[in-house]
Design a protein around this motif. Structure first.
Motif, PDB file in Angstrom:
ATOM      1  N   GLN A 237       0.872  -1.179   0.000  1.00  0.00           N
ATOM      2  CA  GLN A 237       0.000   0.000   0.000  1.00  0.00           C
ATOM      3  C   GLN A 237       0.902   1.219   0.000  1.00  0.00           C
ATOM      4  O   GLN A 237       1.806   1.332   0.826  1.00  0.00           O
ATOM      5  CB  GLN A 237      -0.849   0.021   1.266  1.00  0.00           C
ATOM      6  N   VAL A 238       0.666   2.068  -0.954  1.00  0.00           N
ATOM      7  CA  VAL A 238       1.525   3.248  -1.081  1.00  0.00           C
ATOM      8  C   VAL A 238       0.632   4.490  -1.147  1.00  0.00           C
ATOM      9  O   VAL A 238      -0.444   4.453  -1.755  1.00  0.00           O
ATOM     10  CB  VAL A 238       2.376   3.163  -2.370  1.00  0.00           C
ATOM     11  N   LYS A 239       1.109   5.546  -0.508  1.00  0.00           N
ATOM     12  CA  LYS A 239       0.362   6.798  -0.613  1.00  0.00           C
ATOM     13  C   LYS A 239       0.842   7.475  -1.885  1.00  0.00           C
ATOM     14  O   LYS A 239       1.851   8.187  -1.882  1.00  0.00           O
ATOM     15  CB  LYS A 239       0.626   7.667   0.622  1.00  0.00           C
ATOM     16  N   GLY A 240       0.168   7.210  -2.986  1.00  0.00           N
ATOM     17  CA  GLY A 240       0.575   7.768  -4.272  1.00  0.00           C
ATOM     18  C   GLY A 240      -0.274   7.188  -5.372  1.00  0.00           C
ATOM     19  O   GLY A 240      -0.723   6.044  -5.276  1.00  0.00           O
TER      20      GLY A 240
ATOM     21  N   VAL B  17       3.154   5.929  -9.423  1.00  0.00           N
ATOM     22  CA  VAL B  17       3.805   4.800  -8.741  1.00  0.00           C
ATOM     23  C   VAL B  17       4.124   3.651  -9.695  1.00  0.00           C
ATOM     24  O   VAL B  17       5.237   3.115  -9.686  1.00  0.00           O
ATOM     25  CB  VAL B  17       2.935   4.313  -7.561  1.00  0.00           C
ATOM     26  N   CYS B  18       3.175   3.274 -10.539  1.00  0.00           N
ATOM     27  CA  CYS B  18       3.378   2.088 -11.400  1.00  0.00           C
ATOM     28  C   CYS B  18       4.640   2.171 -12.253  1.00  0.00           C
ATOM     29  O   CYS B  18       5.444   1.223 -12.284  1.00  0.00           O
ATOM     30  CB  CYS B  18       2.154   1.845 -12.271  1.00  0.00           C
TER      31      CYS B  18
ATOM     32  N   GLU C  21      14.344  -3.993  -0.649  1.00  0.00           N
ATOM     33  CA  GLU C  21      15.202  -2.852  -0.296  1.00  0.00           C
ATOM     34  C   GLU C  21      15.167  -1.782  -1.390  1.00  0.00           C
ATOM     35  O   GLU C  21      14.937  -0.597  -1.115  1.00  0.00           O
ATOM     36  CB  GLU C  21      16.631  -3.354  -0.121  1.00  0.00           C
ATOM     37  N   ALA C  22      15.350  -2.243  -2.637  1.00  0.00           N
ATOM     38  CA  ALA C  22      15.344  -1.317  -3.774  1.00  0.00           C
ATOM     39  C   ALA C  22      14.009  -0.581  -3.842  1.00  0.00           C
ATOM     40  O   ALA C  22      13.957   0.641  -4.081  1.00  0.00           O
ATOM     41  CB  ALA C  22      15.601  -2.093  -5.056  1.00  0.00           C
ATOM     42  N   LEU C  23      12.968  -1.347  -3.586  1.00  0.00           N
ATOM     43  CA  LEU C  23      11.619  -0.791  -3.617  1.00  0.00           C
ATOM     44  C   LEU C  23      11.476   0.347  -2.609  1.00  0.00           C
ATOM     45  O   LEU C  23      10.969   1.426  -2.914  1.00  0.00           O
ATOM     46  CB  LEU C  23      10.643  -1.933  -3.291  1.00  0.00           C
ATOM     47  N   PHE C  24      11.999   0.094  -1.420  1.00  0.00           N
ATOM     48  CA  PHE C  24      11.912   1.097  -0.357  1.00  0.00           C
ATOM     49  C   PHE C  24      12.612   2.401  -0.786  1.00  0.00           C
ATOM     50  O   PHE C  24      12.060   3.485  -0.673  1.00  0.00           O
ATOM     51  CB  PHE C  24      12.548   0.552   0.928  1.00  0.00           C
TER      52      PHE C  24
ATOM     53  N   ASP D  94      12.743   7.967  -2.199  1.00  0.00           N
ATOM     54  CA  ASP D  94      13.369   9.051  -2.965  1.00  0.00           C
ATOM     55  C   ASP D  94      12.309   9.970  -3.569  1.00  0.00           C
ATOM     56  O   ASP D  94      12.525  11.167  -3.739  1.00  0.00           O
ATOM     57  CB  ASP D  94      14.232   8.482  -4.096  1.00  0.00           C
ATOM     58  N   HIS D  95      11.179   9.377  -3.905  1.00  0.00           N
ATOM     59  CA  HIS D  95      10.117  10.158  -4.520  1.00  0.00           C
ATOM     60  C   HIS D  95       9.062  10.590  -3.515  1.00  0.00           C
ATOM     61  O   HIS D  95       7.951  10.985  -3.893  1.00  0.00           O
ATOM     62  CB  HIS D  95       9.455   9.365  -5.662  1.00  0.00           C
TER      63      HIS D  95
END
Lengths: 321, 234
Positions: free
Chosen positions: A230-233, A238-239, A275-278, A283-284
């Motif tokens: 779940q992302v606030k975006g 995001v995709c 990790e990369a996902l985080f 960053d954004h």
């Protein structure tokens, strides 16, 4: 250690099992999984020499169960579905009888006392089998299977009919035993197999439909690994970001979970990209509210493989799974 | 074999089955001993043994009925058949346990011999002829009863079937006599328990009769083992 090839058993015209092949190596704990009536007990009875196969061979350490039964049987301890205990014997007498029957060579009293302690039946040693609860009978059955130190232990539904506390106790015991032995355990309870076994053989209507580790089966079921987050975006931002992460095969928004909060699903093909996902999302300035590793359960696998095989005649009862 | 023998013997002695058999046998033996020998004031044991001969046929199935049918019913045969022991040792272990109880029952006649022997002249040859005949009959009946027990899960059927099969071997010579057919008559006599028992009652140790009883015993022990083996392939 145990080699089973082409095992087939007919009862009249009906095949109870057909062309069962698998091998069990030393130290493995193999779960034999199947619905009621799938052929688990028949297979185990043939392996242990109680029944004979119509076709196929069973070899234990190279000894064929048909041609060198004594040597093969001495290497296996068997607990059938109903522990084969004489009602008129006490626990201690049952153990002594099994000890004599298997012609074990240790110091009898000391050996059996240690065994009682190991399976926690020393408190009921003098009680008659007919007066024991199901859980204790199961323990005595396991103790009898252990007499003579067979390197292979074959347990047919060892927890069936027990209460939850007893189930946990027996499972713990089996795990303990599995440290020094090769164990084949049959069950129709998926959690049990998952909790105890390093490898699963799924049998359905007398055929083997899957044979692998629970993890590999689950991964194969899912076609790689999946993450839900779940992302606030919004998806349009995001995709593309998610798809840009190396290793991500697919990313899509599943649903809107609130104001500006979306649920996404990623297919990663097996790599760990958490990790990369985080870092990409942080960053954004896109906060991750929830991250979940989606794995197929053994139940999913079981239902899929027993459905996909197209083997006719099953009466899978969902309540047993 | 020793483990199975010990367990089976113990089972006779901790459950009522062995005691019921012994009690009825001792009661009948005591009754006829009192009636024929003590009241009749004779040292001839023939009446006693010929009465026991018939009772043995009816009583032995009480011993043998549970040998395999109970195992099958409670699935305890799984422990035996998956243990590293041969079928022969399972069959022999159980057979000898039943025979031990039978002989314990029969041994009571030795006490009668002792009692009568102190009071008058006994024809020991005739007594021991009877005794050996009875021993061999017991072995044959135990094997026969055990075979019937191995083909059924029900102890009642095992008991009634054992009695029936025993009766066949006893009554078969009458069937031969009724038929008027010499060949059939000879065959019936050849397999009759009664005909082969006759020599023993006269104190003659006829090897042919000994071999007959031993052969019947061996045949039914073999058939029991085959039945167990066949069930594995069923």
């Amino acid at each position: 250690m145990l080699e089973i090839s082409g095992l087939t058993k007919y009862y009249g015209d009906k095949a109870a099992i057909e062309d069962i092949c698998f091998q069990v190596n030393q130290g493995e704990v193999v779960g034999f999984l199947g619905a009621n009536g799938a052929g688990k007990s028949t297979t185990m009875n043939i392996i242990t020499g109680y029944l004979s196969a119509t076709k196929g061979t069973v070899k234990v350490d190279g000894f064929d169960i048909l041609f060198e039964p004594a040597k093969a049987k001495a290497r296996m301890g068997y607990l059938p579905e109903i522990p084969p205990l004489y009602q008129d014997l006490s626990v201690w007498e049952s153990l002594c009888f099994t000890y004599d029957l298997k012609k074990a060579k240790q110091d009898r009293k000391k050996y059996l006392e240690n065994l009682c302690e190991m399976v926690c039946i020393d408190g009921v040693k003098d009680r008659l089998i007919r007066n024991l609860s199901k859980g204790y009978r199961q323990r005595v059955g396991i103790a009898c299977a252990l007499v003579g130190e067979p390197p292979i232990l074959i347990l047919d539904e060892p927890t069936v009919g027990l209460d939850p506390k007893q189930i946990i106790e027996i499972r713990t015991l089996i795990k303990e035993l599995a440290k020094t032995r090769t164990v084949i355990l049959s069950s129709h309870i998926l959690q049990e197999i998952e909790a105890v076994c390093g490898r699963v053989v799924i049998i359905h209507n007398g055929h083997i439909v899957a044979d692998d580790t629970p993890e590999a089966l689950a991964a194969r079921q899912m076609g790689g690994s999946h993450l839900a987050l779940q992302v606030k975006g919004k998806p349009d931002i995001v995709c593309p970001l998610l798809k840009g992460i190396p290793g991500v095969q697919n990313a899509e928004a599943e649903k809107n979970c609130g104001e500006n909060v979306w649920r996404y699903r990623l297919n990663t093909g097996g790599e760990d990209i958490r990790e990369a996902l985080f870092f990409v999302l942080s960053d954004h300035k896109l906060p991750i509210l929830e991250l979940q590793d989606l794995r197929a359960t053994l139940e999913d696998v079981f239902l899929t493989v027993t459905r996909e095989t197209g083997i006719e005649g099953g009466d899978l009862d969902g309540s047993n799974l | 074999m020793a483990a199975i023998y010990k367990r089976e013997l113990r089972s006779y002695l901790v459950t009522p089955s062995g005691y019921v058999f012994l009690a009825i046998f001792y009661m009948m033996a005591g009754y006829y001993f009192y009636g024929y020998n003590l009241m009749g004031a004779t040292t001839d044991f023939s009446y006693l043994f010929s009465s026991l001969f018939s009772f043995a046929v009816f009583l032995t199935p009480l011993l043998t009925m549970k040998l395999f049918s109970e195992e099958r019913r409670y699935k305890t045969d799984q422990a035996l058949l998956t243990a590293p022991v041969s079928l022969a040792s399972i069959v022999f272990g159980k057979f000898f346990a039943a025979l031990t109880i039978f002989e314990t029952a029969q041994a009571v006649t030795l006490i009668y011999l002792l009692v009568i022997g102190t009071k008058g002249p006994v024809e020991y040859g005739v007594f021991f002829g009877h005794f050996i005949g009875m021993f061999l009959l017991g072995a044959a009946l135990c094997a026969l009863g055990m075979f019937v027990s191995s083909v059924t899960e029900s102890q009642v059927i095992a008991a009634v079937g054992g009695m029936g099969l025993g009766l066949v071997f006893i009554l078969i010579d009458s069937v031969g006599q009724l038929s008027q057919e010499p060949v059939l008559n000879r065959i019936c006599n050849a397999i009759s328990f009664v005909q082969h028992y006759q020599d023993f009652t006269m104190g003659i140790l006829n090897i042919a009769s000994v071999i007959f009883y031993l052969s019947v015993t061996a045949l039914f022990l073999f058939l029991t083992a085959r039945t167990l083996e066949k069930r594995r392939w069923g």
